[in-house]
Enzyme design. Structure first.
Site, PDB file in Angstrom:
ATOM      1  N   CYS A   1       0.821  -1.197   0.000  1.00  0.00           N
ATOM      2  CA  CYS A   1       0.000   0.000   0.000  1.00  0.00           C
ATOM      3  C   CYS A   1       0.869   1.267   0.000  1.00  0.00           C
ATOM      4  O   CYS A   1       1.560   1.547  -0.960  1.00  0.00           O
ATOM      5  CB  CYS A   1      -0.973  -0.043   1.177  1.00  0.00           C
ATOM      6  N   HIS A   2       0.887   2.049   1.078  1.00  0.00           N
ATOM      7  CA  HIS A   2       1.784   3.201   1.173  1.00  0.00           C
ATOM      8  C   HIS A   2       3.147   2.825   1.748  1.00  0.00           C
ATOM      9  O   HIS A   2       4.052   3.669   1.803  1.00  0.00           O
ATOM     10  CB  HIS A   2       1.155   4.308   2.022  1.00  0.00           C
TER      11      HIS A   2
ATOM     12  N   GLU B   1      -5.477   6.969  -4.727  1.00  0.00           N
ATOM     13  CA  GLU B   1      -5.313   8.170  -3.903  1.00  0.00           C
ATOM     14  C   GLU B   1      -6.390   9.188  -4.235  1.00  0.00           C
ATOM     15  O   GLU B   1      -6.963   9.844  -3.342  1.00  0.00           O
ATOM     16  CB  GLU B   1      -3.922   8.764  -4.120  1.00  0.00           C
TER      17      GLU B   1
END
Length: 224
Positions: free
Chosen positions: A128-129, A159
């Site tokens: 993910c991030h 996003e």
């Protein structure tokens, strides 16, 4: 017993929104269960040490609740990267959560630890991030670790879908491309993960368990 080190953000502020953030708990709880079932030991590190901020805990998520209860003591006193030795770990897993976007790219000690784990034959994973933590990683010849490799991460489209394109300090997908990564992705919020040698990455929270599975399989192939 192989050992995986979960890397967690220490940032609890979602930019200037006044909202709180942190590491996304299901992105640790779900893969932790996969590692446990495969006989792996689990440890944690955070950028600043101590108790990292949490995000993403939802009512009815028994996996996350059980995880937080089982590892309450460990999560209350995480070490910093400076306190750890690369030779003690077979993989490092950068967990996501929007908090990572502010501190992972600048966490030099964490980057050095991850580079050392990779250089001694370990697996570097992120979801993910979490791939924000891959941005500062380099190979011994100075090239970015992600250069020329297939990489998955929270996409620019995702996003935008969560309304945070103008809140995060940069677009993660774009930053990885700028480092030479070959982005691979599925539709918004669909499970998607990829292994390119000893680099394993996943697109979003739904991909976290699959990243763990691929990390285990890559490690097993290298060990045989």
């Amino acid at each position: 017993m192989p050992k995986v080190l979960f890397a967690l953000t220490s940032n609890d502020r979602l930019g200037n929104t006044g909202r709180k953030t942190g590491f996304y708990v299901p992105e640790v709880a779900d893969p932790a269960r996969v590692f446990q079932q495969a006989g792996w030991d689990i440890a944690f590190v955070s950028v600043e040490g101590g108790t990292p901020p949490k995000d993403g805990v939802k009512e009815g998520d028994t996996v996350s609740a059980d995880f937080l209860a089982e590892y309450a003591d460990a999560l209350a006193a995480t070490p910093t990267a400076q306190e750890l030795r690369a030779q003690d770990y077979d993989a490092i897993y950068y967990a996501g959560g929007h908090g990572t976007m502010w501190d992972f790219p600048h966490a030099a000690d964490l980057a050095r630890l991850a580079e050392a784990i990779y250089q001694r034959g370990g697996v570097v994973a992120a979801v993910c991030h979490g791939p924000a933590g891959l941005l500062p990683l380099t190979l011994p010849d100075g090239r970015p670790l992600v250069d020329g490799k297939q990489v998955s991460a929270f996409t620019n489209e995702e996003e935008a879908a969560v309304g945070l394109s103008d809140v995060v300090p940069f677009a993660l997908e774009t930053a990885l491309i700028d480092k030479g990564a070959k982005i691979t992705k599925a539709g918004n919020f669909a499970e998607h993960a990829v292994a390119d040698g000893r680099l394993v990455t996943g697109q979003n929270p739904a991909s976290a368990a699959r990243v763990a599975e691929l990390t285990i399989s890559q490690f097993s192939e290298l060990s045989n």
